[in-house]
Write a protein that holds these residues in place. Sequence first.
Motif, PDB file in Angstrom:
ATOM      1  N   LEU A 149       4.732  17.083   0.422  1.00 58.46           N
ATOM      2  CA  LEU A 149       5.389  18.284  -0.102  1.00 58.46           C
ATOM      3  C   LEU A 149       4.845  19.536   0.591  1.00 58.46           C
ATOM      4  O   LEU A 149       3.635  19.704   0.734  1.00 58.46           O
ATOM      5  N   THR A 150       5.779  20.370   1.024  1.00 61.46           N
ATOM      6  CA  THR A 150       5.419  21.672   1.599  1.00 61.46           C
ATOM      7  C   THR A 150       6.211  22.740   0.852  1.00 61.46           C
ATOM      8  O   THR A 150       7.108  22.418   0.059  1.00 61.46           O
ATOM      9  N   ASP A 151       5.912  23.997   1.184  1.00 59.49           N
ATOM     10  CA  ASP A 151       6.669  25.087   0.547  1.00 59.49           C
ATOM     11  C   ASP A 151       8.154  24.986   0.897  1.00 59.49           C
ATOM     12  O   ASP A 151       8.996  25.480   0.155  1.00 59.49           O
ATOM     13  N   ASN A 152       8.445  24.374   2.044  1.00 61.93           N
ATOM     14  CA  ASN A 152       9.841  24.366   2.518  1.00 61.93           C
ATOM     15  C   ASN A 152      10.493  23.001   2.499  1.00 61.93           C
ATOM     16  O   ASN A 152      11.532  22.813   3.119  1.00 61.93           O
ATOM     17  N   ILE A 153       9.893  22.052   1.823  1.00 60.78           N
ATOM     18  CA  ILE A 153      10.470  20.694   1.815  1.00 60.78           C
ATOM     19  C   ILE A 153      11.896  20.756   1.268  1.00 60.78           C
ATOM     20  O   ILE A 153      12.188  21.544   0.377  1.00 60.78           O
ATOM     21  N   LYS A 154      12.753  19.922   1.850  1.00 57.17           N
ATOM     22  CA  LYS A 154      14.165  19.973   1.432  1.00 57.17           C
ATOM     23  C   LYS A 154      14.411  19.012   0.284  1.00 57.17           C
ATOM     24  O   LYS A 154      14.128  17.828   0.365  1.00 57.17           O
ATOM     25  N   GLN A 155      14.977  19.596  -0.757  1.00 55.49           N
ATOM     26  CA  GLN A 155      15.331  18.823  -1.947  1.00 55.49           C
ATOM     27  C   GLN A 155      16.142  17.578  -1.572  1.00 55.49           C
ATOM     28  O   GLN A 155      15.921  16.498  -2.085  1.00 55.49           O
ATOM     29  N   GLN A 156      17.074  17.779  -0.632  1.00 50.08           N
ATOM     30  CA  GLN A 156      17.960  16.671  -0.275  1.00 50.08           C
ATOM     31  C   GLN A 156      17.175  15.522   0.368  1.00 50.08           C
ATOM     32  O   GLN A 156      17.513  14.359   0.172  1.00 50.08           O
ATOM     33  N   ALA A 173      -6.782  21.919   0.994  1.00 48.16           N
ATOM     34  CA  ALA A 173      -7.724  21.215   0.118  1.00 48.16           C
ATOM     35  C   ALA A 173      -8.463  20.077   0.812  1.00 48.16           C
ATOM     36  O   ALA A 173      -9.570  19.726   0.426  1.00 48.16           O
ATOM     37  N   THR A 174      -7.852  19.480   1.874  1.00 46.73           N
ATOM     38  CA  THR A 174      -8.475  18.307   2.483  1.00 46.73           C
ATOM     39  C   THR A 174      -7.957  18.126   3.913  1.00 46.73           C
ATOM     40  O   THR A 174      -7.295  19.017   4.447  1.00 46.73           O
ATOM     41  N   THR A 175      -8.284  16.969   4.515  1.00 47.64           N
ATOM     42  CA  THR A 175      -7.860  16.680   5.891  1.00 47.64           C
ATOM     43  C   THR A 175      -6.333  16.804   6.042  1.00 47.64           C
ATOM     44  O   THR A 175      -5.590  16.271   5.233  1.00 47.64           O
ATOM     45  N   ASN A 176      -5.914  17.488   7.087  1.00 48.09           N
ATOM     46  CA  ASN A 176      -4.480  17.646   7.393  1.00 48.09           C
ATOM     47  C   ASN A 176      -3.663  18.158   6.207  1.00 48.09           C
ATOM     48  O   ASN A 176      -2.559  17.695   5.949  1.00 48.09           O
ATOM     49  N   SER A 177      -4.216  19.109   5.501  1.00 47.31           N
ATOM     50  CA  SER A 177      -3.457  19.676   4.373  1.00 47.31           C
ATOM     51  C   SER A 177      -3.023  21.109   4.662  1.00 47.31           C
ATOM     52  O   SER A 177      -2.597  21.828   3.767  1.00 47.31           O
ATOM     53  N   GLU A 178      -3.096  21.519   5.923  1.00 43.85           N
ATOM     54  CA  GLU A 178      -2.768  22.914   6.228  1.00 43.85           C
ATOM     55  C   GLU A 178      -1.288  23.252   6.022  1.00 43.85           C
ATOM     56  O   GLU A 178      -0.915  24.405   5.941  1.00 43.85           O
ATOM     57  N   PHE A 179      -0.455  22.191   5.928  1.00 46.17           N
ATOM     58  CA  PHE A 179       0.963  22.449   5.638  1.00 46.17           C
ATOM     59  C   PHE A 179       1.264  22.284   4.149  1.00 46.17           C
ATOM     60  O   PHE A 179       2.413  22.274   3.733  1.00 46.17           O
ATOM     61  N   GLY A 180       0.207  22.096   3.362  1.00 45.64           N
ATOM     62  CA  GLY A 180       0.381  21.825   1.928  1.00 45.64           C
ATOM     63  C   GLY A 180       0.916  23.025   1.163  1.00 45.64           C
ATOM     64  O   GLY A 180       1.168  24.099   1.720  1.00 45.64           O
ATOM     65  N   ALA A 208       0.850  -1.185   0.000  1.00 48.17           N
ATOM     66  CA  ALA A 208       0.000   0.000   0.000  1.00 48.17           C
ATOM     67  C   ALA A 208       0.880   1.227   0.000  1.00 48.17           C
ATOM     68  O   ALA A 208       1.905   1.267   0.701  1.00 48.17           O
ATOM     69  N   ILE A 209       0.484   2.219  -0.791  1.00 46.99           N
ATOM     70  CA  ILE A 209       1.144   3.520  -0.694  1.00 46.99           C
ATOM     71  C   ILE A 209       0.491   4.254   0.472  1.00 46.99           C
ATOM     72  O   ILE A 209      -0.728   4.475   0.477  1.00 46.99           O
ATOM     73  N   VAL A 210       1.327   4.573   1.459  1.00 43.27           N
ATOM     74  CA  VAL A 210       0.819   5.144   2.712  1.00 43.27           C
ATOM     75  C   VAL A 210       0.919   6.659   2.653  1.00 43.27           C
ATOM     76  O   VAL A 210       2.004   7.216   2.458  1.00 43.27           O
ATOM     77  N   MET A 211      -0.218   7.295   2.838  1.00 45.21           N
ATOM     78  CA  MET A 211      -0.269   8.751   2.736  1.00 45.21           C
ATOM     79  C   MET A 211       0.406   9.402   3.940  1.00 45.21           C
ATOM     80  O   MET A 211       0.355   8.866   5.058  1.00 45.21           O
ATOM     81  N   PRO A 212       1.036  10.567   3.714  1.00 42.83           N
ATOM     82  CA  PRO A 212       1.866  11.191   4.750  1.00 42.83           C
ATOM     83  C   PRO A 212       1.162  12.273   5.561  1.00 42.83           C
ATOM     84  O   PRO A 212       1.812  12.996   6.305  1.00 42.83           O
ATOM     85  N   ASN A 213      -0.186  12.392   5.430  1.00 40.12           N
ATOM     86  CA  ASN A 213      -0.868  13.532   6.076  1.00 40.12           C
ATOM     87  C   ASN A 213      -1.246  13.229   7.521  1.00 40.12           C
ATOM     88  O   ASN A 213      -2.408  13.288   7.900  1.00 40.12           O
ATOM     89  N   LEU A 214      -0.238  12.918   8.334  1.00 37.25           N
ATOM     90  CA  LEU A 214      -0.486  12.766   9.766  1.00 37.25           C
ATOM     91  C   LEU A 214      -0.675  14.164  10.358  1.00 37.25           C
ATOM     92  O   LEU A 214      -0.412  15.166   9.697  1.00 37.25           O
ATOM     93  N   SER A 215      -1.127  14.201  11.633  1.00 35.87           N
ATOM     94  CA  SER A 215      -1.364  15.528  12.222  1.00 35.87           C
ATOM     95  C   SER A 215      -0.072  16.345  12.166  1.00 35.87           C
ATOM     96  O   SER A 215      -0.099  17.559  11.991  1.00 35.87           O
ATOM     97  N   SER A 216       1.055  15.670  12.314  1.00 31.41           N
ATOM     98  CA  SER A 216       2.331  16.295  12.011  1.00 31.41           C
ATOM     99  C   SER A 216       2.847  15.580  10.765  1.00 31.41           C
ATOM    100  O   SER A 216       3.262  14.428  10.848  1.00 31.41           O
ATOM    101  N   PRO A 217       2.779  16.211   9.609  1.00 31.08           N
ATOM    102  CA  PRO A 217       2.994  15.456   8.375  1.00 31.08           C
ATOM    103  C   PRO A 217       4.426  14.928   8.217  1.00 31.08           C
ATOM    104  O   PRO A 217       5.354  15.448   8.817  1.00 31.08           O
ATOM    105  N   ILE A 218       4.533  13.908   7.380  1.00 28.91           N
ATOM    106  CA  ILE A 218       5.831  13.268   7.112  1.00 28.91           C
ATOM    107  C   ILE A 218       6.570  14.115   6.080  1.00 28.91           C
ATOM    108  O   ILE A 218       6.282  14.040   4.886  1.00 28.91           O
ATOM    109  N   VAL A 219       7.502  14.926   6.569  1.00 28.49           N
ATOM    110  CA  VAL A 219       8.216  15.833   5.664  1.00 28.49           C
ATOM    111  C   VAL A 219       9.714  15.568   5.630  1.00 28.49           C
ATOM    112  O   VAL A 219      10.426  16.190   4.832  1.00 28.49           O
TER     113      VAL A 219
END
Length: 348
Positions: free
Chosen positions: A78-85, A106-113, A37-48
């Motif tokens: 992905l966020t505005d500040n996600i690190k390329q590395q 746009a959706t649940t836990n997307s405030e860091f989108g 399964a592809i596991v989505m990263p939108n936890l309350s503290s997202p996987i960044v």
Amino acid sequence: MEKPFFITQPDDWHLHLREGEMLATTVPASARVFARAIVMPNLSSPIVTIDQAKNYKQNIIKHIPASSNFTPLMTLYLTDNIKQQDIITGKTEDIIFACKLYPQGATTNSEFGVTNINKMYPLFAIMERYQIPLLIHAEVNDDKIDIFDRELAFIDKHLIDIINNFPELKIVMEHITTVDAVEFIKEQNHNVAATITAHHLLYNRNHMLAGGIKPHYYCLPILKRSTHQQALIDIATSGHNRFFLGTDSAPHQLDKKQSCCGCAGCFTAPFALELYTEVFAKENKIGQLEKFASFNGADFYGIPRNTAKVKITKKSWQMPDFLDYDNEKFKLLGANETWNWSANIEHH
Ligand code: NCD
Ligand code: ZN
């Protein structure tokens, strides 16, 4: 009794497992029949970051039953500040499988989108170079755009441009809901595909809104009118190889769904294959189920098809109302309805 039939073990290409104690419920539920399964990263503290992705994967793995071959495929948010590395390391060290783009809000836990998709283009170029798929929640978040039109608006405003600029980037339009998305994806080349949920195949907005408001049908992108539902059914059961199974199973606590401002998300993973089978059987297209559920996704992503088999039997059963863990309740979509197919993994 009709003879059972077998399909290659399926994968779920879009899944929300959540975190913490909930994993004890969600992981075994998906591992029952799905291999990956592809596991989505939108936890309350997202996987960044890569460390968060590693840590989350470890927590998931702890809950995989010993009898299961379940493999979680991790994503970065992905966020505005996600690190390329982080993205490059995630790919080269085989920690992440893909990156997920949520337009902010746009959706649940997307405030860091992402706030400005055009500013992500340098990053998309890196993803294209390193062959990291881009998974998109393809809805604009714009007060001026009607909620039923937000998917089409995203295609026009962003998706066409992303595809034109990054022809070698693998792009998946997640959980499509409209005839417009179906037609658009069909016109693209082999690098562009779409997932379809069970609930968008089984239901339309009347199920959610006619005869009383039913919050358990509320998800994003929102259920559309039945003509759109029919377009999704037609393409999913057609065997077209760039449309595949992604449940978008997204459990929320009962009080968060049944609320003045209820959360978006339908909980379908525990019996998802049974729900999909119902759709294919009703259309007399059982023969196309394996492509949609077990072949198309693996082929698109360029990974091996599974080898184990799932046995599907015609047998009526009632879905329980809830899956509980501790004192929390998670209402299942399709609860208390009668379903006609049951699926079980075959161990040899
Ligand atoms: C998902 C969730 O709850 O995380 N909700 C939903 O309605 N589908 C997020 C998402 O995939 O949009
Ligand atoms: Zn989702």
